[in-house]
Design a protein around this motif. Sequence first.
Motif, PDB file in Angstrom:
ATOM      1  N   VAL A 187       0.836  -1.200   0.000  1.00 25.36           N
ATOM      2  CA  VAL A 187       0.000   0.000   0.000  1.00 25.36           C
ATOM      3  C   VAL A 187       0.871   1.251   0.000  1.00 25.36           C
ATOM      4  CG1 VAL A 187      -1.754   1.314   1.240  1.00 25.36           C
ATOM      5  CG2 VAL A 187      -1.918  -1.177   1.137  1.00 25.36           C
ATOM      6  N   GLU A 188       1.889   1.263   0.840  1.00 21.82           N
ATOM      7  CA  GLU A 188       2.802   2.403   0.881  1.00 21.82           C
ATOM      8  C   GLU A 188       3.414   2.669  -0.496  1.00 21.82           C
ATOM      9  OE1 GLU A 188       3.491   4.577   3.118  1.00 21.82           O
ATOM     10  OE2 GLU A 188       3.164   3.759   5.125  1.00 21.82           O
ATOM     11  N   LYS A 189       3.863   1.615  -1.147  1.00 26.72           N
ATOM     12  CA  LYS A 189       4.522   1.740  -2.448  1.00 26.72           C
ATOM     13  C   LYS A 189       3.570   2.275  -3.518  1.00 26.72           C
ATOM     14  CE  LYS A 189       6.630  -1.104  -6.073  1.00 26.72           C
ATOM     15  NZ  LYS A 189       7.042  -2.497  -6.461  1.00 26.72           N
ATOM     16  N   ASN A 190       2.375   1.725  -3.570  1.00 24.87           N
ATOM     17  CA  ASN A 190       1.456   2.102  -4.638  1.00 24.87           C
ATOM     18  C   ASN A 190       0.821   3.468  -4.418  1.00 24.87           C
ATOM     19  OD1 ASN A 190       1.173  -0.269  -6.647  1.00 24.87           O
ATOM     20  ND2 ASN A 190       1.180  -1.265  -4.644  1.00 24.87           N
ATOM     21  N   LEU A 191       0.589   3.842  -3.164  1.00 32.92           N
ATOM     22  CA  LEU A 191       0.094   5.187  -2.906  1.00 32.92           C
ATOM     23  C   LEU A 191       1.168   6.230  -3.219  1.00 32.92           C
ATOM     24  CD1 LEU A 191      -1.949   4.817   0.431  1.00 32.92           C
ATOM     25  CD2 LEU A 191      -2.786   4.744  -1.927  1.00 32.92           C
ATOM     26  N   ALA A 192       2.416   5.902  -2.931  1.00 34.02           N
ATOM     27  CA  ALA A 192       3.516   6.822  -3.234  1.00 34.02           C
ATOM     28  C   ALA A 192       3.667   7.017  -4.740  1.00 34.02           C
ATOM     29  CB  ALA A 192       4.822   6.297  -2.637  1.00 34.02           C
ATOM     30  N   ALA A 193       3.312   5.977  -5.497  1.00 38.58           N
ATOM     31  CA  ALA A 193       3.378   6.053  -6.962  1.00 38.58           C
ATOM     32  C   ALA A 193       2.093   6.612  -7.559  1.00 38.58           C
ATOM     33  CB  ALA A 193       3.653   4.665  -7.534  1.00 38.58           C
ATOM     34  N   HIS A 194       1.124   6.947  -6.703  1.00 39.43           N
ATOM     35  CA  HIS A 194      -0.159   7.526  -7.132  1.00 39.43           C
ATOM     36  C   HIS A 194      -0.915   6.620  -8.092  1.00 39.43           C
ATOM     37  CE1 HIS A 194       1.287  11.088  -5.098  1.00 39.43           C
ATOM     38  NE2 HIS A 194       2.315  11.171  -5.915  1.00 39.43           N
ATOM     39  N   LYS A 195      -0.825   5.330  -7.840  1.00 41.76           N
ATOM     40  CA  LYS A 195      -1.534   4.385  -8.698  1.00 41.76           C
ATOM     41  C   LYS A 195      -3.044   4.614  -8.591  1.00 41.76           C
ATOM     42  CE  LYS A 195       1.992   2.117 -10.326  1.00 41.76           C
ATOM     43  NZ  LYS A 195       2.241   0.691  -9.988  1.00 41.76           N
ATOM     44  N   GLY A 196      -3.684   4.606  -9.735  1.00 43.18           N
ATOM     45  CA  GLY A 196      -5.128   4.813  -9.760  1.00 43.18           C
ATOM     46  C   GLY A 196      -5.568   6.197  -9.318  1.00 43.18           C
ATOM     47  N   GLY A 197      -4.643   7.162  -9.327  1.00 45.12           N
ATOM     48  CA  GLY A 197      -4.973   8.517  -8.888  1.00 45.12           C
ATOM     49  C   GLY A 197      -5.019   8.680  -7.380  1.00 45.12           C
ATOM     50  N   THR A 198      -4.427   7.726  -6.661  1.00 44.89           N
ATOM     51  CA  THR A 198      -4.454   7.764  -5.199  1.00 44.89           C
ATOM     52  C   THR A 198      -3.215   8.440  -4.622  1.00 44.89           C
ATOM     53  OG1 THR A 198      -3.380   5.593  -5.041  1.00 44.89           O
ATOM     54  CG2 THR A 198      -5.799   5.633  -5.089  1.00 44.89           C
ATOM     55  N   THR A 199      -3.385   9.010  -3.439  1.00 42.07           N
ATOM     56  CA  THR A 199      -2.273   9.608  -2.703  1.00 42.07           C
ATOM     57  C   THR A 199      -2.514   9.372  -1.215  1.00 42.07           C
ATOM     58  OG1 THR A 199      -1.948  11.356  -4.354  1.00 42.07           O
ATOM     59  CG2 THR A 199      -1.034  11.747  -2.167  1.00 42.07           C
ATOM     60  N   LYS A 200      -1.469   9.036  -0.491  1.00 44.75           N
ATOM     61  CA  LYS A 200      -1.582   8.813   0.945  1.00 44.75           C
ATOM     62  C   LYS A 200      -1.764  10.134   1.684  1.00 44.75           C
ATOM     63  CE  LYS A 200       1.356   7.332   4.815  1.00 44.75           C
ATOM     64  NZ  LYS A 200       2.683   6.764   5.163  1.00 44.75           N
ATOM     65  N   VAL A 201      -2.782  10.169   2.553  1.00 47.00           N
ATOM     66  CA  VAL A 201      -3.005  11.314   3.432  1.00 47.00           C
ATOM     67  C   VAL A 201      -2.499  11.000   4.837  1.00 47.00           C
ATOM     68  CG1 VAL A 201      -4.747  12.840   4.458  1.00 47.00           C
ATOM     69  CG2 VAL A 201      -5.015  12.054   2.096  1.00 47.00           C
ATOM     70  N   GLY A 215      -5.553   6.767   5.054  1.00 39.57           N
ATOM     71  CA  GLY A 215      -6.436   7.742   4.439  1.00 39.57           C
ATOM     72  C   GLY A 215      -5.936   8.015   3.038  1.00 39.57           C
ATOM     73  N   VAL A 216      -6.849   8.032   2.075  1.00 43.02           N
ATOM     74  CA  VAL A 216      -6.453   8.080   0.672  1.00 43.02           C
ATOM     75  C   VAL A 216      -7.210   9.179  -0.068  1.00 43.02           C
ATOM     76  CG1 VAL A 216      -6.292   6.772  -1.481  1.00 43.02           C
ATOM     77  CG2 VAL A 216      -6.011   5.596   0.706  1.00 43.02           C
ATOM     78  N   SER A 217      -6.450  10.068  -0.694  1.00 34.24           N
ATOM     79  CA  SER A 217      -7.032  11.052  -1.596  1.00 34.24           C
ATOM     80  C   SER A 217      -7.136  10.440  -2.990  1.00 34.24           C
ATOM     81  CB  SER A 217      -6.147  12.296  -1.634  1.00 34.24           C
ATOM     82  OG  SER A 217      -6.557  13.181  -2.657  1.00 34.24           O
ATOM     83  N   MET A 218      -8.196  10.759  -3.705  1.00 32.57           N
ATOM     84  CA  MET A 218      -8.372  10.236  -5.064  1.00 32.57           C
ATOM     85  C   MET A 218      -8.656  11.390  -6.013  1.00 32.57           C
ATOM     86  SD  MET A 218     -10.665   6.819  -4.398  1.00 32.57           S
ATOM     87  CE  MET A 218     -11.907   7.727  -3.475  1.00 32.57           C
ATOM     88  N   VAL A 219      -7.794  11.520  -7.010  1.00 34.07           N
ATOM     89  CA  VAL A 219      -7.897  12.626  -7.957  1.00 34.07           C
ATOM     90  C   VAL A 219      -7.793  12.084  -9.377  1.00 34.07           C
ATOM     91  CG1 VAL A 219      -6.854  14.791  -8.745  1.00 34.07           C
ATOM     92  CG2 VAL A 219      -6.868  14.228  -6.303  1.00 34.07           C
TER      93      VAL A 219
END
Length: 309
Positions: A187-201, A215-219
């Motif tokens: 999860v850490e790796k893929n959120l850091a890579a913004h996979k699927g428009g996601t970003t770790k909050v 917590g995940v932001s989606m853009v």
Amino acid sequence: MIQLKSRWLTAIAAIVISLATLAVQAEGEMKPFILASTASGDIAEKIDGVKSALTGKGFEIVGEYSPYPTAHIIVVTNDALKRAGANHERAGYIAGQRVTLTRVGDEVQIAYTNPVYMAAAYRINDDLSAVADVLESALGAEKEYGPEQGLTASELKKYHYTFGMEYFDEPNQLAEYNSFKEAVAAVEKNLAAHKGGTTKVYRIDIPGSKQAVFGVSMVAEGETSNKYMDETFIMGEIDFKPIRSTGHLPYEILVTGSEIEALHARFRIAMNFPDLSMMGANSFMNIMPSPDAIKESLTLGAGGEVDDF
């Protein structure tokens, strides 16, 4: 004249009894958000004061972000919330409570999620009224808000929007790994890579359990993006009342053991907007593709494989 006066007294007594009955019926009803205060000014000039008030009452700030220019969200936790997150194997969602600053017209609305409401929705047995009291002492509490009519704890613990819609215990399964450690790292790796428009909050690890909630932001970004997963688009459709429910954001990914899940969007949205109409302006109809789009985005954020939903 005596008869007329008697009738008036009888009518007044009936009204008093009726109001008392309504009060009894409303007893125990809760709403998802609490308005702390409203004030003139800009969001930016109020953020530090809100954060200082929270940390002064023992809250830990685990993340913050601005999903759109008129809103800023601060996510907090404390020992009581983390203990509640270990209440059962899927209780980690409760650990992060959202404090929001939202500009509406010339005012800034400061609000926060109602931890007692959320605990009931997540089927947690811990009494979090003390957490609500501390939030009130830090920020204030003018009123609970959200739907016109609240829900009781018993209603929330078995809540779903309507026939055929998902319950709390019917989440989206996003991915599975060989261990808790591997799942969290993915999860850490893929959120850091913004996979699927996601970003770790934020990330909160739940003591005494193999749970971690993100917590995940989606853009939606790029030509191939899907606007129906975009949190700004979704909130623009459903968060339209005078007092904004900004604390609906961000969405969560929960790692529990070696498995990764997220609440089904048809439950996640409905629990915070239980009076959202099915059809018409500002309705579920306007975001009908969103549950699948959100699932796809969070699945990619968890490193899972996207199927045809």
